[in-house]
Design a protein around this motif. Sequence first.
Motif, PDB file in Angstrom:
ATOM      1  N   ALA A   1       0.818  -1.213   0.000  1.00  0.00           N
ATOM      2  CA  ALA A   1       0.000   0.000   0.000  1.00  0.00           C
ATOM      3  C   ALA A   1       0.852   1.265   0.000  1.00  0.00           C
ATOM      4  CB  ALA A   1      -0.938   0.007   1.205  1.00  0.00           C
ATOM      5  N   GLY A   2       2.044   1.206   0.565  1.00  0.00           N
ATOM      6  CA  GLY A   2       2.909   2.373   0.628  1.00  0.00           C
ATOM      7  C   GLY A   2       3.747   2.595  -0.614  1.00  0.00           C
ATOM      8  N   HIS A   3       3.713   1.677  -1.530  1.00  0.00           N
ATOM      9  CA  HIS A   3       4.532   1.766  -2.739  1.00  0.00           C
ATOM     10  C   HIS A   3       3.873   2.687  -3.768  1.00  0.00           C
ATOM     11  CE1 HIS A   3       7.006   0.436  -6.103  1.00  0.00           C
ATOM     12  NE2 HIS A   3       7.828  -0.041  -5.196  1.00  0.00           N
ATOM     13  N   SER A   4       4.650   3.533  -4.410  1.00  0.00           N
ATOM     14  CA  SER A   4       4.130   4.465  -5.416  1.00  0.00           C
ATOM     15  C   SER A   4       3.439   3.741  -6.562  1.00  0.00           C
ATOM     16  CB  SER A   4       5.251   5.334  -5.975  1.00  0.00           C
ATOM     17  OG  SER A   4       5.743   6.185  -4.980  1.00  0.00           O
ATOM     18  N   ALA A   5       3.962   2.593  -6.961  1.00  0.00           N
ATOM     19  CA  ALA A   5       3.367   1.850  -8.065  1.00  0.00           C
ATOM     20  C   ALA A   5       1.936   1.429  -7.743  1.00  0.00           C
ATOM     21  CB  ALA A   5       4.214   0.629  -8.398  1.00  0.00           C
ATOM     22  N   THR A   6       1.656   1.144  -6.487  1.00  0.00           N
ATOM     23  CA  THR A   6       0.303   0.774  -6.080  1.00  0.00           C
ATOM     24  C   THR A   6      -0.635   1.962  -6.266  1.00  0.00           C
ATOM     25  OG1 THR A   6       1.216  -0.758  -4.446  1.00  0.00           O
ATOM     26  CG2 THR A   6      -1.093  -0.121  -4.171  1.00  0.00           C
ATOM     27  N   HIS A   7      -0.195   3.135  -5.846  1.00  0.00           N
ATOM     28  CA  HIS A   7      -1.010   4.343  -5.991  1.00  0.00           C
ATOM     29  C   HIS A   7      -1.259   4.651  -7.470  1.00  0.00           C
ATOM     30  CE1 HIS A   7      -0.865   5.831  -1.760  1.00  0.00           C
ATOM     31  NE2 HIS A   7       0.042   4.871  -1.737  1.00  0.00           N
ATOM     32  N   VAL A   8      -0.226   4.523  -8.275  1.00  0.00           N
ATOM     33  CA  VAL A   8      -0.343   4.788  -9.707  1.00  0.00           C
ATOM     34  C   VAL A   8      -1.301   3.787 -10.352  1.00  0.00           C
ATOM     35  CG1 VAL A   8       0.942   4.760 -11.892  1.00  0.00           C
ATOM     36  CG2 VAL A   8       1.878   5.948  -9.898  1.00  0.00           C
ATOM     37  N   PHE A   9      -1.188   2.513  -9.990  1.00  0.00           N
ATOM     38  CA  PHE A   9      -2.077   1.493 -10.544  1.00  0.00           C
ATOM     39  C   PHE A   9      -3.535   1.784 -10.200  1.00  0.00           C
ATOM     40  CE2 PHE A   9      -4.595  -2.331  -9.743  1.00  0.00           C
ATOM     41  CZ  PHE A   9      -4.678  -2.833 -11.031  1.00  0.00           C
ATOM     42  N   PHE A  10      -3.815   2.093  -8.934  1.00  0.00           N
ATOM     43  CA  PHE A  10      -5.199   2.355  -8.536  1.00  0.00           C
ATOM     44  C   PHE A  10      -5.730   3.647  -9.152  1.00  0.00           C
ATOM     45  CE2 PHE A  10      -4.489  -0.973  -5.412  1.00  0.00           C
ATOM     46  CZ  PHE A  10      -5.678  -1.668  -5.529  1.00  0.00           C
ATOM     47  N   ALA A  11      -4.867   4.635  -9.337  1.00  0.00           N
ATOM     48  CA  ALA A  11      -5.295   5.859 -10.027  1.00  0.00           C
ATOM     49  C   ALA A  11      -5.669   5.532 -11.468  1.00  0.00           C
ATOM     50  CB  ALA A  11      -4.181   6.904  -9.986  1.00  0.00           C
ATOM     51  N   PHE A  12      -4.836   4.742 -12.131  1.00  0.00           N
ATOM     52  CA  PHE A  12      -5.117   4.355 -13.513  1.00  0.00           C
ATOM     53  C   PHE A  12      -6.420   3.570 -13.600  1.00  0.00           C
ATOM     54  CE2 PHE A  12      -5.095   1.529 -17.127  1.00  0.00           C
ATOM     55  CZ  PHE A  12      -4.694   2.357 -18.161  1.00  0.00           C
ATOM     56  N   ALA A  13      -6.548   2.541 -12.785  1.00  0.00           N
ATOM     57  CA  ALA A  13      -7.727   1.663 -12.854  1.00  0.00           C
ATOM     58  C   ALA A  13      -9.000   2.388 -12.418  1.00  0.00           C
ATOM     59  CB  ALA A  13      -7.501   0.424 -11.995  1.00  0.00           C
ATOM     60  N   GLY A  14      -8.943   3.102 -11.321  1.00  0.00           N
ATOM     61  CA  GLY A  14     -10.138   3.768 -10.802  1.00  0.00           C
ATOM     62  C   GLY A  14     -10.634   4.891 -11.687  1.00  0.00           C
ATOM     63  N   MET A  15      -9.754   5.794 -12.041  1.00  0.00           N
ATOM     64  CA  MET A  15     -10.175   6.949 -12.841  1.00  0.00           C
ATOM     65  C   MET A  15     -10.359   6.590 -14.310  1.00  0.00           C
ATOM     66  SD  MET A  15     -10.734   9.076 -10.599  1.00  0.00           S
ATOM     67  CE  MET A  15     -10.598   8.463  -8.947  1.00  0.00           C
ATOM     68  N   GLY A  16      -9.603   5.609 -14.790  1.00  0.00           N
ATOM     69  CA  GLY A  16      -9.830   5.115 -16.146  1.00  0.00           C
ATOM     70  C   GLY A  16     -11.185   4.435 -16.248  1.00  0.00           C
ATOM     71  N   GLY A  17     -11.525   3.663 -15.221  1.00  0.00           N
ATOM     72  CA  GLY A  17     -12.840   3.029 -15.174  1.00  0.00           C
ATOM     73  C   GLY A  17     -13.964   4.049 -15.124  1.00  0.00           C
ATOM     74  N   TRP A  18     -13.752   5.115 -14.355  1.00  0.00           N
ATOM     75  CA  TRP A  18     -14.743   6.194 -14.297  1.00  0.00           C
ATOM     76  C   TRP A  18     -14.939   6.819 -15.682  1.00  0.00           C
ATOM     77  CZ3 TRP A  18     -18.701   8.297 -12.045  1.00  0.00           C
ATOM     78  CH2 TRP A  18     -19.059   9.592 -12.378  1.00  0.00           C
ATOM     79  N   ALA A  19     -13.859   7.032 -16.410  1.00  0.00           N
ATOM     80  CA  ALA A  19     -13.956   7.631 -17.744  1.00  0.00           C
ATOM     81  C   ALA A  19     -14.714   6.718 -18.706  1.00  0.00           C
ATOM     82  CB  ALA A  19     -12.567   7.947 -18.291  1.00  0.00           C
ATOM     83  N   VAL A  20     -14.470   5.421 -18.618  1.00  0.00           N
ATOM     84  CA  VAL A  20     -15.226   4.476 -19.459  1.00  0.00           C
ATOM     85  C   VAL A  20     -16.711   4.577 -19.107  1.00  0.00           C
ATOM     86  CG1 VAL A  20     -15.635   2.027 -19.965  1.00  0.00           C
ATOM     87  CG2 VAL A  20     -13.291   2.897 -19.815  1.00  0.00           C
ATOM     88  N   PHE A  21     -17.024   4.580 -17.827  1.00  0.00           N
ATOM     89  CA  PHE A  21     -18.414   4.698 -17.382  1.00  0.00           C
ATOM     90  C   PHE A  21     -19.036   6.014 -17.856  1.00  0.00           C
ATOM     91  CE2 PHE A  21     -21.509   6.123 -14.196  1.00  0.00           C
ATOM     92  CZ  PHE A  21     -22.431   5.087 -14.266  1.00  0.00           C
ATOM     93  N   SER A  22     -18.300   7.107 -17.741  1.00  0.00           N
ATOM     94  CA  SER A  22     -18.810   8.429 -18.126  1.00  0.00           C
ATOM     95  C   SER A  22     -19.125   8.535 -19.613  1.00  0.00           C
ATOM     96  CB  SER A  22     -17.797   9.517 -17.760  1.00  0.00           C
ATOM     97  OG  SER A  22     -17.635   9.576 -16.372  1.00  0.00           O
ATOM     98  N   ASN A  23     -18.447   7.749 -20.408  1.00  0.00           N
ATOM     99  CA  ASN A  23     -18.619   7.807 -21.859  1.00  0.00           C
ATOM    100  C   ASN A  23     -19.302   6.566 -22.432  1.00  0.00           C
ATOM    101  OD1 ASN A  23     -17.048  10.363 -22.809  1.00  0.00           O
ATOM    102  ND2 ASN A  23     -15.811   9.434 -21.192  1.00  0.00           N
TER     103      ASN A  23
END
Length: 129
Positions: free
Chosen positions: A9-31
Motif C-alpha cells: 500500500a505504501g509503494h508508489s506503483a500501487t497508488h499509480v495502478f489504482f489511479a489508472f484503474a479507478g479513474m480510467g474506469g470512471w472515464a469508461v463509465f462516463s462515456n
Amino acid sequence: MIARLRRIAGHSATHVFFAFAGMGGWAVFSNRAYPMPDPVIAGAVQGMLSAFLTLVLKTIIDRLAERFSGSTALWLPPLVAVNVSVCLLIVIHNVSGTPEILQTISLPLMVAASYATIYNYSRWSLRRE
C-alpha cells in the motif's frame, strides 16, 4: 501478512495502478453512451493522466510549499496543482476526442483537489509546529 500489505500500500506503483484503474474506469463509465472505442479511449487517456498526475501533484506541492510561508503556503500550492491538473485534463481529453469531457474529469478533479488540499495542509501544519 499485515506488514506485507502495508509495504504494498505504501509503494508508489500501487497508488499509480489504482489511479489508472479507478479513474480510467470512471472515464469508461462516463462515456458509456457513445459507440466503441470512444469509452475505451477515454478510459485509457484518463487512466494515464491520473497515473501521471498522482506523481506530479505531490511534486508540485512539495516544491511550492518550500517557496512560500504563512497563509500563502497553505492555499497557493494546492491551487496551482489543481489548476495544472484542470488544464492538462481539458486539453488532452479535447485532443483525444473524449465525448463527455466535463463528466469524465469531474471525479478525478475532486479526488486531485481533495488530495492536494489535505496533503498540503498536513505539510503546512507540521511546518507551523
